[in-house]
Design a protein around this motif. Structure first.
Motif, mmCIF file in Angstrom:
data_model
loop_
_atom_site.group_PDB
_atom_site.id
_atom_site.type_symbol
_atom_site.label_atom_id
_atom_site.label_comp_id
_atom_site.label_asym_id
_atom_site.label_seq_id
_atom_site.Cartn_x
_atom_site.Cartn_y
_atom_site.Cartn_z
ATOM 1 N N ALA A 220 43.215 45.768 50.790
ATOM 2 C CA ALA A 220 41.863 46.251 50.557
ATOM 3 C C ALA A 220 41.306 47.074 51.720
ATOM 4 C CB ALA A 220 40.926 45.080 50.272
ATOM 5 N N PHE A 221 41.836 46.854 52.943
ATOM 6 C CA PHE A 221 41.294 47.520 54.128
ATOM 7 C C PHE A 221 42.397 48.185 54.936
ATOM 8 C CE2 PHE A 221 38.399 44.054 53.136
ATOM 9 C CZ PHE A 221 37.195 44.732 53.069
ATOM 10 N N ASP A 222 42.083 49.340 55.514
ATOM 11 C CA ASP A 222 43.031 50.100 56.323
ATOM 12 C C ASP A 222 42.805 49.773 57.800
ATOM 13 O OD1 ASP A 222 44.777 51.853 57.458
ATOM 14 O OD2 ASP A 222 43.995 53.637 56.440
ATOM 15 N N VAL A 223 43.466 48.727 58.287
ATOM 16 C CA VAL A 223 43.256 48.248 59.649
ATOM 17 C C VAL A 223 43.658 49.298 60.689
ATOM 18 C CG1 VAL A 223 45.460 47.061 60.001
ATOM 19 C CG2 VAL A 223 43.413 46.161 61.061
ATOM 20 N N LYS A 224 44.536 50.217 60.329
ATOM 21 C CA LYS A 224 44.957 51.267 61.265
ATOM 22 C C LYS A 224 43.810 52.209 61.634
ATOM 23 C CE LYS A 224 49.683 51.285 59.599
ATOM 24 N NZ LYS A 224 50.642 51.976 58.759
ATOM 25 N N LYS A 225 42.778 52.269 60.811
ATOM 26 C CA LYS A 225 41.634 53.157 61.067
ATOM 27 C C LYS A 225 40.415 52.402 61.600
ATOM 28 C CE LYS A 225 43.076 56.541 57.642
ATOM 29 N NZ LYS A 225 42.741 57.232 56.391
ATOM 30 N N THR A 226 40.654 51.224 62.171
ATOM 31 C CA THR A 226 39.578 50.399 62.708
ATOM 32 C C THR A 226 38.839 51.110 63.840
ATOM 33 O OG1 THR A 226 40.757 48.375 62.148
ATOM 34 C CG2 THR A 226 39.094 48.204 63.880
ATOM 35 N N ILE B 31 40.173 50.631 51.536
ATOM 36 C CA ILE B 31 41.104 51.506 50.839
ATOM 37 C C ILE B 31 40.459 51.782 49.489
ATOM 38 C CG2 ILE B 31 43.387 51.711 49.810
ATOM 39 C CD1 ILE B 31 44.371 49.770 52.038
ATOM 40 N N PRO B 32 40.215 53.055 49.159
ATOM 41 C CA PRO B 32 39.512 53.376 47.903
ATOM 42 C C PRO B 32 40.168 52.737 46.675
ATOM 43 C CG PRO B 32 39.782 55.330 49.254
ATOM 44 C CD PRO B 32 40.584 54.241 49.904
ATOM 45 N N GLY B 33 39.323 52.204 45.786
ATOM 46 C CA GLY B 33 39.781 51.642 44.518
ATOM 47 C C GLY B 33 40.319 50.228 44.601
ATOM 48 N N VAL C 216 30.716 43.243 53.773
ATOM 49 C CA VAL C 216 31.468 44.324 53.154
ATOM 50 C C VAL C 216 30.459 45.318 52.622
ATOM 51 C CG1 VAL C 216 33.092 44.956 51.339
ATOM 52 C CG2 VAL C 216 33.389 42.812 52.561
ATOM 53 N N THR C 217 30.545 46.542 53.115
ATOM 54 C CA THR C 217 29.684 47.610 52.646
ATOM 55 C C THR C 217 30.433 48.400 51.582
ATOM 56 O OG1 THR C 217 30.453 49.237 54.263
ATOM 57 C CG2 THR C 217 28.648 47.765 54.952
ATOM 58 N N LYS C 218 29.831 49.465 51.129
ATOM 59 C CA LYS C 218 30.466 50.312 50.113
ATOM 60 C C LYS C 218 31.798 50.871 50.612
ATOM 61 C CE LYS C 218 29.543 54.479 47.446
ATOM 62 N NZ LYS C 218 28.595 55.558 47.188
ATOM 63 N N ASN C 219 31.875 51.156 51.936
ATOM 64 C CA ASN C 219 33.056 51.839 52.465
ATOM 65 C C ASN C 219 33.876 51.058 53.490
ATOM 66 O OD1 ASN C 219 32.461 54.245 51.004
ATOM 67 N ND2 ASN C 219 30.874 54.688 52.511
#
Length: 144
Positions: free
Chosen positions: A97-103, A119-121, A38-41
């Motif tokens: 926590a993660f937006d899988v649609k933007k993989t 996902i921010p925050g 897991v990176t920053k983004n």
């Protein structure tokens, strides 16, 4: 310089291949066949798929199960009596926590990179499912 290679330690019979403990030809870098971090983004998975061309990569994103599924085949080489290796697996991420649609998925020089943005925050949790048998969908994404 001569170097003694390890025997088939751990092999169940003389016809089976030994479980590789490490690649004796690799000089640096991680010995892991795959890594998830897991990176920053984002959540990033790197998997070694040696011999697989980008054109043979099939993948799809399951937005219901928050999975990224992938398959790739190493081409057969009959002149060496080699049928080629087959690879496949899934990466499972936390939908909160993660937006899988933007993989983003890419295969570069036999290394698969899957990047799923955070996902921010949110706090991140990750998981990888290996050796899972999955039926191919009727229309997977195909890289050409």
């Amino acid at each position: 310089m001569s170097r003694k290679m390890e025997s088939n330690a751990g092999s169940s019979d003389e016809n089976s291949s030994p479980t590789p403990l490490r690649n004796p030809f690799q000089k640096s870098g991680s010995q892991a066949v795959y890594e998830v971090s897991v990176t920053k983004n984002a959540c990033v998975m790197r998997a070694d798929l040696p011999g697989c061309p980008e054109s043979d990569l099939n993948y799809w994103v399951d937005t219901v199960g928050n999975n990224v599924h992938f398959f790739a085949d190493e081409p057969a080489m009959p002149e060496y009596e080699n049928a080629g290796r087959k690879y496949g697996g899934s990466m499972v991420v936390d939908p909160e926590a993660f937006d899988v649609k933007k993989t983003k998925v890419k295969l570069i020089n036999g290394v698969l990179w899957i990047t799923v943005p955070k996902i921010p925050g949110t706090k991140a949790s990750i998981g990888v499912v290996d050796q899972k048998i999955i039926r191919l969908p009727s229309q997977p994404h195909h890289r050409t």
